[in-house]
Design a protein around this motif. Structure first.
Motif, PDB file in Angstrom:
ATOM      1  N   ASN A 112      -1.040  10.080   5.086  1.00 31.14           N
ATOM      2  CA  ASN A 112      -0.757  10.611   3.754  1.00 31.14           C
ATOM      3  C   ASN A 112      -0.285  12.058   3.877  1.00 31.14           C
ATOM      4  OD1 ASN A 112      -0.579  11.182   1.064  1.00 31.14           O
ATOM      5  ND2 ASN A 112      -2.806  11.252   0.703  1.00 31.14           N
ATOM      6  N   GLU A 113       1.037  12.238   4.050  1.00 34.92           N
ATOM      7  CA  GLU A 113       1.551  13.589   4.256  1.00 34.92           C
ATOM      8  C   GLU A 113       1.591  14.398   2.971  1.00 34.92           C
ATOM      9  OE1 GLU A 113       4.623  13.955   7.632  1.00 34.92           O
ATOM     10  OE2 GLU A 113       5.174  12.104   6.601  1.00 34.92           O
ATOM     11  N   THR A 114       1.376  13.778   1.843  1.00 35.01           N
ATOM     12  CA  THR A 114       1.399  14.524   0.578  1.00 35.01           C
ATOM     13  C   THR A 114       0.093  15.255   0.316  1.00 35.01           C
ATOM     14  OG1 THR A 114       0.628  12.585  -0.669  1.00 35.01           O
ATOM     15  CG2 THR A 114       3.019  12.865  -0.404  1.00 35.01           C
ATOM     16  N   SER A 115      -0.941  14.912   1.065  1.00 35.80           N
ATOM     17  CA  SER A 115      -2.238  15.553   0.859  1.00 35.80           C
ATOM     18  C   SER A 115      -2.270  16.900   1.578  1.00 35.80           C
ATOM     19  CB  SER A 115      -3.355  14.661   1.399  1.00 35.80           C
ATOM     20  OG  SER A 115      -4.589  15.351   1.384  1.00 35.80           O
ATOM     21  N   GLN A 118      -4.399  16.985   4.678  1.00 33.78           N
ATOM     22  CA  GLN A 118      -4.118  16.030   5.743  1.00 33.78           C
ATOM     23  C   GLN A 118      -3.945  16.755   7.074  1.00 33.78           C
ATOM     24  OE1 GLN A 118      -4.042  12.783   5.698  1.00 33.78           O
ATOM     25  NE2 GLN A 118      -3.256  12.432   7.769  1.00 33.78           N
TER      26      GLN A 118
END
Length: 531
Positions: A112-115, A118
């Motif tokens: 989940n690169e949007t977090s 992360q």
């Protein structure tokens, strides 16, 4: 005589039509006998892909001398000899034909690169699955024989062929190394000793990881030291017993060093200067070659780069300076602009391209050769894997470094007098790049080199205490911008459904002597041409 405009080396050209390739340099040298200063420099670059290929370069240059004067050459003789060696039957067959093996996809995920919380992904601890059935068993065609430059793998490893490579010998290379890479059970680990210029080390490691994805399960356990700087450091004179030398991998060498040559990082991209991975660059240059045919190009020799550091480039800049003959890059301006205005295909607007070394071999070599324009190759003592496969008079035109300006002018005059023959040299150089320097063969070279190296290890590789595991995810997922784009574009997404090409044997003593004898005669002929 030709009109003055036709004999100038390069025309005054607008800046936006010129392309600069700053070289990430590293050098390398051959093993031919030396014949004076000109011969000394030329001998190492007039290397061949084997005896058959060497004959081509020899015949061409001999014909040039046989005509009496270079410019007055009977062009039909040169044309006939060139055509006899480059017909349709001489083209290299496709690397792997139409393999019938089912493609095995390799998973890749950055999570989940949007977090914002992360963390960079860690390696899964499992290697990509190898093919369960060999491509040959699945009905695939037999692999082709590798190009002749693969035979130099045997030469590079010869110092350790008898005694083998001990752990102590590998660790002696640490003082020269930028990193140590160990493969154990299909997983890769790196211990970093010093950071390389820009991201040479990162993209070198990335390339090895892509090799391990492509040929999953076929890369053996190994332990290598890698140097990312330029000239070779392991001096042969320091090791009366060659097997005592530390095995050091790097991008090039010369014949006074024992370094092991490996493909340079830019095959997977050079984001700092806005250069994409090699397959993409080949496609872009091919489109430019189609758009602007050779006969429509400006009849001058072109070079652009950083002239302010290296002596040989200082000499080049003296050529025809009153006419603005040679363009030099304003590298500082390009760096500040992020190389946004640079475009390698824009260099293909001239009929002739000049290659000249930098601190050592120059990365620009492969891009220059891909343009379908004859390359005027200023002779050098340095070689990489590419230059070992080149044949003088077939793939490039040798330029005497002792009187560079005169040599370039004569070459341009000859080419403009004999355009069909000059164009053929350019086409053959580009064909070599497309067919024998494709990424298929770059990966095969890597695989064969590392496999042959691993056979020489006299110990079982283990993971160093301070090493960290690397994998495609651990390098690509934290990357940003053009670095990330280059990695995504060059990522191997399937396990190869075919065998690598077949490694040819080393040169025999008879072949080596024949090559050296003919090379010496080529150099004598070149000396006559330039006298």
């Amino acid at each position: 005589m030709k009109h003055e405009e036709e004999t100038r080396l390069v025309p005054p050209a607008p800046e936006e039509e010129e392309e600069a390739i700053e070289d990430g340099t590293a050098r390398k040298k051959g093993s031919a006998a030396r014949l004076g200063r000109w011969s000394a420099a030329a001998a190492t670059i007039l290397r061949t892909r084997g005896v058959r290929s060497f004959m081509v370069g020899f015949v061409v240059l001999a014909l040039l001398v046989g005509a009496g004067r270079w410019i007055d050459l009977d062009a039909s003789l040169l044309q006939g000899s060139m055509r006899s060696t480059t017909g349709a039957g001489q083209r290299r067959p496709p690397h792997h034909g139409n393999s019938m093996a089912a493609l095995v996809p390799i998973p890749f995920s950055c999570g989940n690169e949007t977090s914002p919380s992360q963390k960079p992904p860690t390696c899964t601890g499992t290697a990509p699955p190898p093919l369960q059935t060999s491509p040959r068993a699945a009905g695939g065609p037999p692999p082709p024989l590798c190009p002749d430059y693969f035979r130099y793998i045997h030469d590079d490893l010869r110092p350790w062929r008898g005694a083998g490579i001990t752990r102590e010998a590998v660790e002696r290379a640490r003082r020269h190394a930028f990193f140590r890479l160990v493969v154990v059970g299909g997983r890769a680990y790196v211990e970093t000793y010093q950071h390389a210029f820009q991201t040479r080390d990162v993209f070198t490691q990335w390339g090895i990881l892509q090799l391990m994805r492509r040929y999953a399960g076929r890369v053996p356990d190994l332990d290598i030291m890698f140097a990312c700087d330029d000239p070779g450091q392991v001096r042969a004179a320091d090791f009366p017993t060659p097997s005592d030398a530390p095995p050091m991998f790097r991008y090039c060498k010369d014949n006074a060093t024992l370094d092991i040559v490996f493909p340079d990082w830019s095959f997977w991209g050079w984001p700092e200067v806005n250069i994409r991975p090699w397959p993409q660059m080949l496609e872009e240059v091919a489109r430019e070659n189609e758009r602007l045919r050779w006969s429509e190009r400006q009849p001058y020799a072109f070079w652009k780069g950083n002239p302010h550091i290296y002596r040989i480039r200082h000499e080049l800049m003296k050529c025809n300076v009153t006419d603005g003959a040679l363009a030099c890059s304003t590298r500082n301006q390009e760096v500040r602009n992020g190389f946004k205005d640079s475009s390698i295909p824009k260099q293909c607007i001239y009929r002739y391209k000049i290659y000249v070394e930098g601190n050592a071999w120059s990365v620009s070599e492969k891009y220059i050769l891909a343009c379908d324009s004859p390359v005027l190759f200023v002779t050098t003592i340095f070689q990489d894997i590419l230059s070992r496969g080149l044949v003088a008079g077939k793939h490039y035109w040798p330029i005497n470094r002792d009187h560079t300006c005169k040599s370039i002018k004569v070459a341009v005059d000859w080419g403009n007098e004999h355009p069909a023959q000059a164009q053929l040299i350019g086409e053959q150089g580009s064909r070599f790049m497309r067919e024998e320097m494709s990424m298929d063969y770059i990966y095969d070279y890597m695989l064969h080199l590392l496999t042959e190296y691993a056979k020489l290890l006299r110990y079982k590789p283990t993971v160093p205490e301070n090493a960290v595991e690397i994998c495609t995810e651990s390098i690509a997922c934290p990357a940003q911008g053009l670095h990330r784009e280059c990695m995504m574009d060059s990522m191997e997404r399937h396990v190869a459904g075919f065998e690598p090409c077949t490694l040819p044997p080393p040169f025999t003593a008879e072949e080596a002597k024949e090559i050296a004898d003919r090379e010496a005669e080529v150099l004598r002929n070149v000396e006559k041409i330039e006298s």
